[in-house]
Design an enzyme around this catalytic site. Structure first.
Site, PDB file in Angstrom:
ATOM      1  N   ARG A  21       0.894  -1.194  -0.052  1.00 38.18           N
ATOM      2  CA  ARG A  21       0.040   0.105   0.145  1.00 38.18           C
ATOM      3  C   ARG A  21       0.944   1.284  -0.063  1.00 38.18           C
ATOM      4  NH1 ARG A  21      -3.668  -0.354   4.882  1.00 38.18           N
ATOM      5  NH2 ARG A  21      -1.666  -1.185   6.114  1.00 38.18           N
ATOM      6  N   ASN A  39      -6.027  -2.713   1.979  1.00 34.93           N
ATOM      7  CA  ASN A  39      -6.138  -4.373   1.908  1.00 34.93           C
ATOM      8  C   ASN A  39      -7.644  -4.764   2.166  1.00 34.93           C
ATOM      9  OD1 ASN A  39      -3.118  -4.712   2.176  1.00 34.93           O
ATOM     10  ND2 ASN A  39      -3.253  -4.329   4.418  1.00 34.93           N
TER      11      ASN A  39
END
Length: 91
Positions: A21, A39
């Protein structure tokens, strides 16, 4: 802006716990792409990229590799209508 596109991707593989990320955010900011990344409960990473076609395509291609510790198995892209988002966020 007529060349603005939006693409959602689902990234499968070893993509959580490998700085996917934050690496994605850094890459998107470097390319001037807006959107977000998160996520998911099933172990995938979901991201939305919005910006010029070339930059968004480059982000989708980046997701096929990801950061050094990732092991991407596949990326599922889906075109969407642009929403005019202006920054990139980690959710």
């Amino acid at each position: 802006m007529s060349d603005l596109v939006r693409r959602r991707v689902i990234v499968h593989g070893r993509v959580q716990g490998v700085f996917f990320r934050d690496s994605c955010r850094q890459e998107a900011e470097r390319r001037g792409v807006a959107g977000w990344v998160r996520n998911t409960a099933d172990g995938t990473v979901e991201a939305v990229f919005e910006g010029p076609e070339e930059a968004v395509a480059a982000m989708v291609a980046w997701c096929s590799v990801g950061p050094p510790r990732a092991q991407v198995q596949r990326v599922e892209p889906l075109d969407e209508a642009p929403e005019g988002v202006r920054r990139f966020a980690i959710r």
